[in-house]
Scaffold this motif. Structure first.
Motif, PDB file in Angstrom:
ATOM      1  N   TYR A   1      17.525 -21.439 -12.045  1.00 14.48           N
ATOM      2  CA  TYR A   1      18.834 -21.056 -11.491  1.00 14.48           C
ATOM      3  C   TYR A   1      19.824 -20.831 -12.618  1.00 14.48           C
ATOM      4  CZ  TYR A   1      17.697 -21.914  -6.613  1.00 14.48           C
ATOM      5  OH  TYR A   1      17.166 -21.821  -5.350  1.00 14.48           O
TER       6      TYR A   1
ATOM      7  N   THR B   1      20.761 -15.718  -7.771  1.00 16.01           N
ATOM      8  CA  THR B   1      21.071 -16.695  -8.826  1.00 16.01           C
ATOM      9  C   THR B   1      19.819 -17.321  -9.424  1.00 16.01           C
ATOM     10  OG1 THR B   1      21.233 -18.622  -7.352  1.00 16.01           O
ATOM     11  CG2 THR B   1      23.233 -17.308  -7.668  1.00 16.01           C
ATOM     12  N   ALA B   2      18.622 -16.987  -8.907  1.00 18.11           N
ATOM     13  CA  ALA B   2      17.413 -17.653  -9.414  1.00 18.11           C
ATOM     14  C   ALA B   2      16.235 -16.699  -9.533  1.00 18.11           C
ATOM     15  CB  ALA B   2      17.027 -18.823  -8.513  1.00 18.11           C
TER      16      ALA B   2
ATOM     17  N   VAL C   1      22.851 -27.683  -7.157  1.00 20.90           N
ATOM     18  CA  VAL C   1      23.472 -26.443  -6.673  1.00 20.90           C
ATOM     19  C   VAL C   1      24.677 -26.788  -5.789  1.00 20.90           C
ATOM     20  CG1 VAL C   1      23.108 -24.412  -5.204  1.00 20.90           C
ATOM     21  CG2 VAL C   1      21.348 -25.087  -6.867  1.00 20.90           C
TER      22      VAL C   1
ATOM     23  N   GLY D   1      16.540 -17.136  -5.077  1.00 25.82           N
ATOM     24  CA  GLY D   1      17.393 -18.327  -4.986  1.00 25.82           C
ATOM     25  C   GLY D   1      17.633 -18.851  -3.580  1.00 25.82           C
TER      26      GLY D   1
END
Ligand SMILES: *Cc1c(COP(=O)(O)O)cnc(C)c1O
Length: 483
Positions: A44, A317-318, A81, A438
């Motif tokens: 991430y 995001t990942a 997160v 993500g």
């Protein structure tokens, strides 16, 4: 027909780049991450999480100051997160007592939480009513009766919002739709009228604080949001007319889309449904303009607007890093077997498309077409759709005239391109990266086939990498068994 999504371009400004032919995320070398933390590995980007949070808050609050963004924690409830998002000023949507529990551990206050679900249990209702959360989004009359009993027992007033069925289809494929009465969600207007009677008859135990709708996921058609806004404006006016107090908020749900490839040209050579489903022009600025602004203009500055984005906050995001563990040759093409299949990336099971590149040979332009499979002893554990391909072949064998309609059949039945484009030099031990993983990944990993769940790290431009979820171990396979 051969269907291949083009490998290039894959770079994303800011966080996914290359250096010395290796994939970098926020400047961190992905091969080194695998050497240090093992494979498969979710990575991430903290900078991207923060960017997304700022992007939605700035855009939505610019057109309506009283906007609240409740991140849908089922999309990714990893503690690290959640803490980043809390730090960015987001609130939270929870779907179960378990997510409520994690939200509290992450440090969210009760008034930052809204609670969804179609079959909430008595103990869950007791927990959230005792804590005094912002709203319980009520899904049925039977649930409202349950809430009334629990609130009366506790001697507390439950703050409820009613989930309405707007009869709008959202989401680009079947199964992504949650806003119609053929779906399992929400209440009809007739049921809501009855619910409002019950609420007004029990003012000590129930307060109607809002109206709620959620119409699908990855909705790539802006007119769907406009239709939702129009429906809710009318509906909120009708409900408000029946209440002796002002309605506090309107909750528009989530479902906002993100791109699953770097450019439209990636999908130029495949069936149109890939770009319809996985490419979008819609961003938070457009949603502010077409969804938030009309609601604010029609209902006034005082009303609070809540949104519950999940996927759009975390999908990009990942990445998932996964190593090639085996190789075969079939029909003149290589087949590579990764150490991550649907026990690590569950959406693969439902045919979701994830873009893929060779992290060890990121810029190679000399490419080949190959098949990619996962490690599980299950024929559907593949990065192509063997079931769909088989169904099309069977139908045409049964009814040869259908060959004319092959394209339509493939569109409906085949959910993954049958081949992937990877560097010609790809070999055993290379690290493959899957992008935009993500959302709905960490939460949905399983230990199927006795496999260990993947680890996850967070990278930070300044501080490098840190573990945010440990890798599963053999002993975890025994954690729940009793003998
Ligand atoms: C799943 C869910 C969301 C989040 O949906 P995304 O498509 O991930 O944005 C929001 N609200 C409710 C009620 C949900 O069930």
């Amino acid at each position: 027909m051969s269907e291949v999504v083009s490998l290039h371009p894959w770079k994303r400004a800011q966080h996914l780049e290359s250096g010395h032919n290796q994939l970098l995320i926020d400047g961190v070398n992905t091969r080194e991450l695998v050497e240090r933390y093992g494979s498969p590995l979710f990575v991430y980007s903290e900078a991207k999480l923060r960017h997304n949070a700022r992007d939605i808050l700035d855009n939505f609050r610019r057109v309506h100051a009283k906007t609240r963004v409740c991140f849908a924690s089922k999309a990714c409830a990893n503690l690290a997160v959640l803490k980043v998002f809390k730090d960015c000023g987001l609130d939270l949507e929870v779907n179960s007592g378990g997510e409520f529990y994690k939200a509290q551990i992450a440090g969210f206050a009760p008034l930052q939480l809204v609670f969804n679900g179609v079959a909430k249990q008595v103990h869950e209702l007791r927990e959230v009513i005792a804590a005094g959360i912002k709203a319980i989004n009520v899904d049925s009359l039977s649930e409202l009766a349950r809430i009334l009993t629990v609130a009366a027992e506790l001697g507390q007033q439950a703050r409820v919002s009613l989930r309405i069925i707007p009869e709008i289809q959202g989401g680009a494929a079947a199964g992504w739709q949650t806003g119609t009465s053929t779906s399992k969600f929400g209440m009809t207007t007739a049921e809501q009228a009855e619910a409002i009677d019950l609420i007004l008859a029990n003012p000590g135990a129930l307060k109607l604080v809002g109206v709620h709708a959620h119409i699908g996921t990855q909705i790539t058609d802006i007119s769907v949001y406009q239709a939702e806004a129009n429906f809710l404006i009318d509906y909120v006016r009708q409900v408000s007319a029946r209440l002796p107090y002002p309605l506090e908020h309107v909750n528009l749900g989530g479902g906002f889309p993100k791109n699953y490839s770097s450019a439209q040209e990636n999908f130029d050579s495949v069936a149109a449904h890939y770009s319809a489903n996985y490419r979008t022009e819609i961003d938070f600025a457009q949603l502010a303009e077409h969804l938030i602004k009309p609601m604010a203009q029609a209902l006034g500055e005082q009303i609070e607007l809540i949104v519950e984005p999940g996927r759009s906050m975390v999908s990009d995001t990942a990445i998932l890093l996964t190593r090639i563990e085996a190789r075969k040759e079939r029909q003149g093409r290589p087949v590579f077997y990764l150490d991550a299949g649907y026990s690590v990336l569950f959406d693969l099971y439902i045919g979701w498309y994830f873009h893929m590149l060779n992290a060890s040979r990121a810029d190679d332009r000399d490419t080949q077409h190959c098949r990619i499979a996962g490690p599980l002893c299950d024929s559907s554990d593949t990065y192509y759709d063997i079931e769909g391909e088989g169904a099309v072949a069977d139908l045409i064998a049964e009814q040869p005239a259908l060959a004319e309609h092959r394209a339509v059949l493939e569109k409906v039945l085949v959910h993954q391109p049958n081949l992937r484009e990877l560097p010609a030099a790809t070999e055993m031990g290379d690290v493959i990266a899957l992008l935009d993983v993500g959302a709905y990944a960490l939460e949905m990993m399983s230990q199927y086939c006795g496999r260990q769940s993947a680890a996850a790290v967070m990278v930070d431009v300044q501080q490098g990498s840190r573990l945010i979820r440990r890798r599963g171990e053999y002993r975890d396979l025994l954690a729940l068994d009793v003998d």
